[in-house]
Design a protein around this motif. Structure first.
Motif, PDB file in Angstrom:
ATOM      1  N   ASN A  22       0.819  -1.208   0.000  1.00 40.46           N
ATOM      2  CA  ASN A  22       0.000   0.000   0.000  1.00 40.46           C
ATOM      3  C   ASN A  22       0.854   1.258   0.000  1.00 40.46           C
ATOM      4  OD1 ASN A  22      -2.817   0.705  -0.042  1.00 40.46           O
ATOM      5  ND2 ASN A  22      -2.554   1.595   1.991  1.00 40.46           N
ATOM      6  N   ALA A  23       2.077   1.134   0.545  1.00 42.15           N
ATOM      7  CA  ALA A  23       3.003   2.270   0.572  1.00 42.15           C
ATOM      8  C   ALA A  23       3.840   2.353  -0.699  1.00 42.15           C
ATOM      9  CB  ALA A  23       3.919   2.154   1.792  1.00 42.15           C
ATOM     10  N   GLY A  24       3.541   1.501  -1.693  1.00 36.17           N
ATOM     11  CA  GLY A  24       4.242   1.578  -2.970  1.00 36.17           C
ATOM     12  C   GLY A  24       5.372   0.593  -3.140  1.00 36.17           C
ATOM     13  N   HIS A  25       5.617  -0.253  -2.139  1.00 36.01           N
ATOM     14  CA  HIS A  25       6.702  -1.229  -2.249  1.00 36.01           C
ATOM     15  C   HIS A  25       6.200  -2.504  -2.927  1.00 36.01           C
ATOM     16  CE1 HIS A  25       9.251   1.308   0.161  1.00 36.01           C
ATOM     17  NE2 HIS A  25       8.312   1.379   1.088  1.00 36.01           N
ATOM     18  N   HIS A  26       7.132  -3.272  -3.466  1.00 35.78           N
ATOM     19  CA  HIS A  26       6.794  -4.512  -4.155  1.00 35.78           C
ATOM     20  C   HIS A  26       6.924  -5.677  -3.178  1.00 35.78           C
ATOM     21  CE1 HIS A  26       6.991  -1.892  -7.527  1.00 35.78           C
ATOM     22  NE2 HIS A  26       8.303  -1.749  -7.450  1.00 35.78           N
ATOM     23  N   VAL A  27       5.969  -6.580  -3.203  1.00 38.06           N
ATOM     24  CA  VAL A  27       5.984  -7.665  -2.229  1.00 38.06           C
ATOM     25  C   VAL A  27       6.010  -9.025  -2.926  1.00 38.06           C
ATOM     26  CG1 VAL A  27       4.821  -6.272  -0.484  1.00 38.06           C
ATOM     27  CG2 VAL A  27       3.454  -7.727  -1.988  1.00 38.06           C
ATOM     28  N   LEU A  28       6.710  -9.951  -2.293  1.00 38.92           N
ATOM     29  CA  LEU A  28       6.799 -11.331  -2.752  1.00 38.92           C
ATOM     30  C   LEU A  28       6.219 -12.227  -1.668  1.00 38.92           C
ATOM     31  CD1 LEU A  28      10.553 -11.307  -3.894  1.00 38.92           C
ATOM     32  CD2 LEU A  28       8.555 -10.856  -5.338  1.00 38.92           C
ATOM     33  N   ALA A  29       5.216 -13.003  -2.019  1.00 41.89           N
ATOM     34  CA  ALA A  29       4.687 -14.030  -1.119  1.00 41.89           C
ATOM     35  C   ALA A  29       5.233 -15.357  -1.617  1.00 41.89           C
ATOM     36  CB  ALA A  29       3.162 -14.018  -1.127  1.00 41.89           C
ATOM     37  N   VAL A  30       6.093 -15.979  -0.836  1.00 44.05           N
ATOM     38  CA  VAL A  30       6.788 -17.186  -1.270  1.00 44.05           C
ATOM     39  C   VAL A  30       6.167 -18.402  -0.581  1.00 44.05           C
ATOM     40  CG1 VAL A  30       8.991 -18.397  -1.367  1.00 44.05           C
ATOM     41  CG2 VAL A  30       8.916 -15.918  -1.688  1.00 44.05           C
ATOM     42  N   ILE A  31       5.621 -19.294  -1.379  1.00 38.74           N
ATOM     43  CA  ILE A  31       5.052 -20.530  -0.854  1.00 38.74           C
ATOM     44  C   ILE A  31       6.143 -21.596  -0.863  1.00 38.74           C
ATOM     45  CG2 ILE A  31       3.211 -22.238  -1.091  1.00 38.74           C
ATOM     46  CD1 ILE A  31       1.666 -20.168  -2.747  1.00 38.74           C
ATOM     47  N   GLY A  32       6.348 -22.232   0.272  1.00 40.55           N
ATOM     48  CA  GLY A  32       7.458 -23.178   0.409  1.00 40.55           C
ATOM     49  C   GLY A  32       7.120 -24.578  -0.042  1.00 40.55           C
ATOM     50  N   GLY A  33       6.893 -24.735  -1.348  1.00 38.19           N
ATOM     51  CA  GLY A  33       6.618 -26.067  -1.873  1.00 38.19           C
ATOM     52  C   GLY A  33       7.759 -27.029  -1.634  1.00 38.19           C
ATOM     53  N   ALA A  34       8.978 -26.502  -1.556  1.00 36.78           N
ATOM     54  CA  ALA A  34      10.150 -27.333  -1.264  1.00 36.78           C
ATOM     55  C   ALA A  34      10.388 -27.440   0.235  1.00 36.78           C
ATOM     56  CB  ALA A  34      11.382 -26.741  -1.951  1.00 36.78           C
ATOM     57  N   THR A  35      10.427 -26.301   0.925  1.00 32.26           N
ATOM     58  CA  THR A  35      10.763 -26.313   2.353  1.00 32.26           C
ATOM     59  C   THR A  35       9.700 -26.996   3.210  1.00 32.26           C
ATOM     60  OG1 THR A  35       9.982 -24.010   2.333  1.00 32.26           O
ATOM     61  CG2 THR A  35      12.352 -24.363   2.421  1.00 32.26           C
TER      62      THR A  35
END
Length: 480
Positions: free
Chosen positions: A105-118
């Motif tokens: 919301n503040a303009g930053h880029h976000v990555l949601a990482v799903i741990g299919g391996a971990t």
């Protein structure tokens, strides 16, 4: 509109990612040159800290000088990981998603990482024993469900909570299996393993607590911190990610990632922790503890989620309004003043429940939760008539569901006997006479009464029958 956004989600199989489109154009390159004004970022960490969303930073003094300067320098990339240990996220994960949403919301880029391996390795943090082994097929199925959950929440936030005058950052959903599937054991250990020191790894709290336990710790679990550190390094190299969010129990893993990045690239990276969401008795909410409130409708309905937050103790409401909603702090304060002036109205509780349900399940989910609440607790026949079959079954999960053919002359006693709601013979007949049977919230004391449309059969073709206080039956009438 939400449906069209979901349809236009673009999956790139090579990187295992999904990029959610925005109403404004997106930069799809891993490293973005988009810059936001300093004013948009100057108060972000302060705001998150004031709301109680941030707890610690790593390095310890980073949140005082380095991170504010970094955030003011332009749009940054922030990531948080979610291991798909179940086929849904839960309320314990929701605060991490809310944290990402504030950054976006503040303009930053976000990555949601799903741990299919971990997820197949198992995070030992906060665990007293090793997780059950998860197969690759289960991890893949869970990953699909968790991906849908994350995308739905980000879409709901953009549609229902975002101020369109402000520019959103991008959101990208990744599966870490996409960058591990081509590694072999020897190659990974020779490339990544040489940067880790046993002394440091053994000193982690999650490792120490497990080594002292009766079951000890397996090599598989011991290597988890290596994989999470490599995730951070990979995202730093490919997406320019310099900030990781995680629960307070993830601090050791955040530190490993920071150290790995600094050792290999010489660059700085930062970790921010968020508080763990606990039950009223202090237990961490989640699958392992057996007290999870899920974010997928087929596991926890919108009504159940709404009721969970509606029933929070008075002492928790203000804190949860700050943590889980996007209401301005001034509005939270006004709500709490109104709450103290008239506690019986439970205005703050209702607003909290509504805001969270709307974020997780959208407007339709909130309306469903309110219909179910009115039908169950306010005996509203109108709410019953407006409810779908799915909502009735969600509301009365333990209630048998029957489909019956509506024949002319069907009576109350006939209906009760067809679904085995009362005993056969005179005893069941007396139960109706004595007022033990209710149809659509109305007591019926005439066993031979022929069913009347709009009274016994609602306009949606449903009948809610109750025997005694707790025995519910749902009937769907089929026409001849």
């Amino acid at each position: 509109m939400a449906a069209s956004m979901a349809r236009t989600c673009r999956y790139v199989s090579r990187h295992g990612l999904c990029i959610l489109p925005r109403r404004t154009s997106l930069c799809l390159t891993p490293r973005s040159n988009i810059h936001c004004s300093s004013a948009a970022h100057s108060g972000l960490l302060f705001s998150l800290n004031t709301r109680g969303i941030l707890k610690d930073s790593f390095p310890e003094d980073a949140a005082q000088e380095q991170l504010p300067r970094l955030l003011q320098s332009g749009a940054q990339t922030v990531y948080c990981g979610f291991d798909p240990t179940a086929d849904s996220l839960h309320v314990g994960n929701l605060l991490a998603l809310v944290g990402l949403l504030h950054f976006r919301n503040a303009g930053h880029h976000v990555l949601a990482v799903i741990g299919g391996a971990t997820a197949q390795i198992g995070d030992p943090s906060g665990k007293t024993s090793e997780r059950e082994r998860m197969s690759a097929d289960v991890a893949e199925a869970n990953t699909r469900s968790v991906r849908e959950c994350i995308q739905r929440i980000f879409t709901n936030h953009e549609l229902l909570f975002h101020d369109s005058s402000r520019k959103l950052g991008t959101v990208t959903v990744l599966n870490n299996l996409s960058w591990y599937k081509d590694w072999n054991v020897v190659g990974f250990l020779s490339e990544a393993g040489r940067h880790f020191r046993m002394g440091t790894m053994l000193s982690r709290h999650s490792v120490q607590s497990r080594l002292k336990s009766a079951d000890g710790m397996s090599l598989k679990e011991f290597t988890y911190q290596v994989f999470q550190a490599y995730d951070f390094y990979h995202l730093h190299q490919i997406y320019g990610c310099k900030i990781q969010l995680g629960g307070t129990d993830q601090l050791g893993n955040l530190m490993s990632g920071h150290e790995f990045i600094h050792k290999v690239s010489g660059e700085e990276a930062y970790g921010l922790t968020i508080p763990l969401v606990t039950s009223t008795v202090g237990d961490k909410l989640g699958k392992t503890a057996g007290n999870a409130v899920w974010l997928s409708r087929d596991k926890t309905s919108p009504f159940e989620l709404y009721q969970y937050f509606l029933r929070q103790p008075d002492a928790s409401v203000e804190k949860y309004l700050k943590l889980f909603t996007f209401l301005p702090l001034a509005e939270v304060e006004r709500l709490m003043v109104q709450q103290r002036e008239d506690p019986g109205k439970r205005l703050a509780h209702k607003r909290l429940a509504a805001e969270v349900t709307k974020l997780v399940h959208g407007k339709e989910g909130l309306e469903s939760a309110k219909r179910c609440t009115n039908a169950l607790y306010h005996s509203s026949v109108q709410a019953l008539e407006e409810m779908s079959d799915e909502e009735l079954q969600e509301l009365f999960k333990e209630a048998p569901f029957h489909e019956l053919l509506l024949e002319p002359g069907t009576t109350v006693i006939d209906t009760c006997r067809m679904i085995n709601a009362i005993p056969e013979g005179a005893k069941g007949y007396r139960m109706v006479l004595e007022g033990a049977v209710w149809i659509n919230h109305k007591k019926t004391e005439k066993p031979e009464q022929v069913l009347i449309p709009q009274l016994h059969i609602l306009s949606n073709g449903l009948t809610l029958l109750r025997v005694g206080r707790r025995n519910f039956y749902i009937i769907k009438w089929l026409s001849l």
